[in-house]
Design an enzyme around this catalytic site. Structure first.
Site, PDB file in Angstrom:
ATOM      1  N   SER A  47     -16.054   1.110   3.026  1.00 42.48           N
ATOM      2  CA  SER A  47     -14.753   1.422   2.982  1.00 42.48           C
ATOM      3  C   SER A  47     -14.660   3.078   2.878  1.00 42.48           C
ATOM      4  O   SER A  47     -15.887   3.486   2.701  1.00 42.48           O
ATOM      5  CB  SER A  47     -13.879   0.839   1.842  1.00 42.48           C
ATOM      6  OG  SER A  47     -14.208   1.508   0.708  1.00 42.48           O
ATOM      7  N   ASP A  91       0.728  -1.282  -0.132  1.00 42.47           N
ATOM      8  CA  ASP A  91       0.054   0.109  -0.018  1.00 42.47           C
ATOM      9  C   ASP A  91       0.977   1.360   0.027  1.00 42.47           C
ATOM     10  O   ASP A  91       1.665   1.295   0.886  1.00 42.47           O
ATOM     11  CB  ASP A  91      -0.856  -0.100   1.225  1.00 42.47           C
ATOM     12  CG  ASP A  91      -2.280   0.810   0.846  1.00 42.47           C
ATOM     13  OD1 ASP A  91      -3.110   0.145   0.935  1.00 42.47           O
ATOM     14  OD2 ASP A  91      -2.163   2.059   0.566  1.00 42.47           O
ATOM     15  N   TYR A 125     -13.804   5.452 -14.043  1.00 39.86           N
ATOM     16  CA  TYR A 125     -13.697   4.329 -12.929  1.00 39.86           C
ATOM     17  C   TYR A 125     -14.305   3.068 -13.677  1.00 39.86           C
ATOM     18  O   TYR A 125     -13.878   1.995 -13.823  1.00 39.86           O
ATOM     19  CB  TYR A 125     -14.229   4.634 -11.686  1.00 39.86           C
ATOM     20  CG  TYR A 125     -14.530   3.560 -10.838  1.00 39.86           C
ATOM     21  CD1 TYR A 125     -13.159   3.109  -9.914  1.00 39.86           C
ATOM     22  CD2 TYR A 125     -15.373   2.899 -10.379  1.00 39.86           C
ATOM     23  CE1 TYR A 125     -13.174   2.310  -8.861  1.00 39.86           C
ATOM     24  CE2 TYR A 125     -15.649   2.015  -9.297  1.00 39.86           C
ATOM     25  CZ  TYR A 125     -14.507   1.623  -8.744  1.00 39.86           C
ATOM     26  OH  TYR A 125     -14.577   0.596  -7.785  1.00 39.86           O
ATOM     27  N   ALA A 127     -12.076   1.602 -16.523  1.00 43.96           N
ATOM     28  CA  ALA A 127     -11.082   0.844 -16.166  1.00 43.96           C
ATOM     29  C   ALA A 127     -11.553  -0.538 -15.571  1.00 43.96           C
ATOM     30  O   ALA A 127     -10.828  -1.433 -15.759  1.00 43.96           O
ATOM     31  CB  ALA A 127     -10.139   1.510 -14.764  1.00 43.96           C
ATOM     32  N   LYS A 128     -12.569  -0.538 -14.821  1.00 47.68           N
ATOM     33  CA  LYS A 128     -13.185  -1.890 -14.259  1.00 47.68           C
ATOM     34  C   LYS A 128     -13.358  -2.573 -15.280  1.00 47.68           C
ATOM     35  O   LYS A 128     -13.087  -4.002 -15.168  1.00 47.68           O
ATOM     36  CB  LYS A 128     -14.298  -1.601 -13.194  1.00 47.68           C
ATOM     37  CG  LYS A 128     -13.838  -0.817 -11.901  1.00 47.68           C
ATOM     38  CD  LYS A 128     -12.476  -1.357 -11.345  1.00 47.68           C
ATOM     39  CE  LYS A 128     -12.594  -1.224  -9.752  1.00 47.68           C
ATOM     40  NZ  LYS A 128     -11.373  -1.686  -9.278  1.00 47.68           N
ATOM     41  N   ASN A 146      -5.893  -5.231  -6.049  1.00 45.01           N
ATOM     42  CA  ASN A 146      -7.103  -4.595  -5.381  1.00 45.01           C
ATOM     43  C   ASN A 146      -7.018  -3.113  -5.088  1.00 45.01           C
ATOM     44  O   ASN A 146      -8.065  -2.334  -4.754  1.00 45.01           O
ATOM     45  CB  ASN A 146      -6.939  -5.267  -3.767  1.00 45.01           C
ATOM     46  CG  ASN A 146      -7.902  -4.487  -2.928  1.00 45.01           C
ATOM     47  OD1 ASN A 146      -9.248  -4.574  -2.945  1.00 45.01           O
ATOM     48  ND2 ASN A 146      -7.364  -3.786  -2.024  1.00 45.01           N
TER      49      ASN A 146
END
Ligand code: NAI
Length: 320
Positions: A198, A40, A164, A167-168, A99
């Site tokens: 989150s 990370d 997003y 990209a996904k 992830n």
């Protein structure tokens, strides 16, 4: 009951493991005997800044529970460095869980090129870089498990997430191809579609719902997909709120656009048959590109044989 699913001797990279879903995955892998590379870069949710704190905290937690872990603070765009940490510390690599992620939500009209590039880079290029660095090791040992993280935003679209969502869905295409290239070498690639509380979702979803969306409820699904006993490959697995399922694209049966193989096709032919073309009442599922190609070949043969028969083609009757 069934034997505990263990990862003793296995080395697992979890990217973006300092928080949220990645943290939950890393902790569960660590508790099952895996040696975990906790990657990370510890930045903000929009891809700003960096810190070693979040990865260190997760490593400490795994070690405190008697597990093995090492921190890595590189961006997934430097995937080779993350894999190097695995090799230098533990001597091998078996599992890559892609992830890491950020959000730069904006309506499409206002989306800057920077918003686009940052999100494409972290999600899609980062998964490419990290997975490609691990790939030769997986091929050589003829074993590997890879996870790509997609999103319902990609499958269905979501307002403000053009960058997003693109990209996904890119990650779904990447996984589809890696599942083919890894087949026969016992390298399985699957996609996880999580929905979890989150920092990426804390101000998007209502608080009552967030309580039922703990990352710990999704981690067992990812851990199972990465176990050597799991033979799933090339699948999209969705999980949230203590539930899991599988998703798949489907196709309509479609409609021929011409009666005779020598006929031209006009836009009016398409217009006339539009309801049959888009009729999803009897959808088909195709598992491979070969099955899809076979459908097209069948269609050519059908038009040709119906052309040689004297009676009115069957596919025409229900179009009008
Ligand atoms: P999170 O923000 O809690 O965790 C993401 C982590 O990735 C952060 O710790 C961040 O520092 C790290 N990261 C960001 N850029 C990085 C980079 N370049 N290199 C290394 N690490 C980096 O978010 P969450 O929700 O746990 O998301 C994890 C993944 O799941 C993401 O790919 C996200 O898009 C995806 N996802 C999450 C959903 C949800 O409901 N939370 C829904 C669908 C997908």
């Amino acid at each position: 009951g069934p034997e505990e699913l263990r990862f003793d001797g296995r080395v697992v990279i979890v990217t973006g493991a300092g928080a949220g879903l990645g943290r939950a995955y890393a902790l569960l892998f660590g508790s099952r005997g895996a040696s975990v590379v906790v990657n990370d870069l510890g930045g903000g949710r929009h891809g700003d800044g960096s810190s070693t704190k979040s990865a260190d905290a997760v490593v400490d937690e795994i070690k405190k529970n008697g597990g093995k872990a090492v921190a890595n603070y590189d961006s997934v765009l430097d995937g080779a460095k993350i894999v190097k940490t695995a090799i230098d510390t533990f001597g091998r690599i078996d599992v890559v869980v892609n992830n890491a992620g950020i959000l730069r939500d904006r309506s499409f009209a206002k989306m800057s090129e920077e918003d686009w590039d940052l999100v494409q880079n972290v999600h899609l290029k980062g998964a490419f870089k990290t997975t490609q660095a691990a790939w030769p090791y997986l091929v050589k040992q003829r074993y590997g498990r890879i996870i790509m993280t997609a999103s319902n935003s990609g499958l269905y679209g979501n307002f403000g997430q053009a960058n997003y969502a693109a990209a996904k869905m890119g990650l779904v295409g990447l996984a589809n191809t890696l599942s083919i290239e890894g087949q026969g070498r016992n390298i399985n690639t699957n996609v996880i579609i999580p929905t979890a509380a989150s920092r990426l979702t804390e101000n998007i979803l209502p608080p009552e719902l967030l309580e039922q969306l703990k990352p710990e409820l999704i981690a067992p699904v990812v851990v199972w997909l990465c176990h050597e006993k799991c033979t799933e490959n090339g699948s999209i697995i969705e999980s949230a709120t203590g539930w899991a399922g599988k998703s798949h694209l489907v196709s309509s049966s479609g409609s021929a656009l011409r009666q005779d193989p020598s006929d031209k096709v006009t836009p009016e032919d398409v217009e006339r048959r539009w309801s049959a073309i888009t009729d999803m009442s009897s959808v088909k599922r195709f598992d491979t590109i070969e099955e899809k190609t076979a459908q097209l070949v069948t269609q050519i043969e059908k038009v040709q044989s119906e052309n040689s028969a004297p009676q009115e083609p069957d596919l025409f009757k229900h179009t009008y």
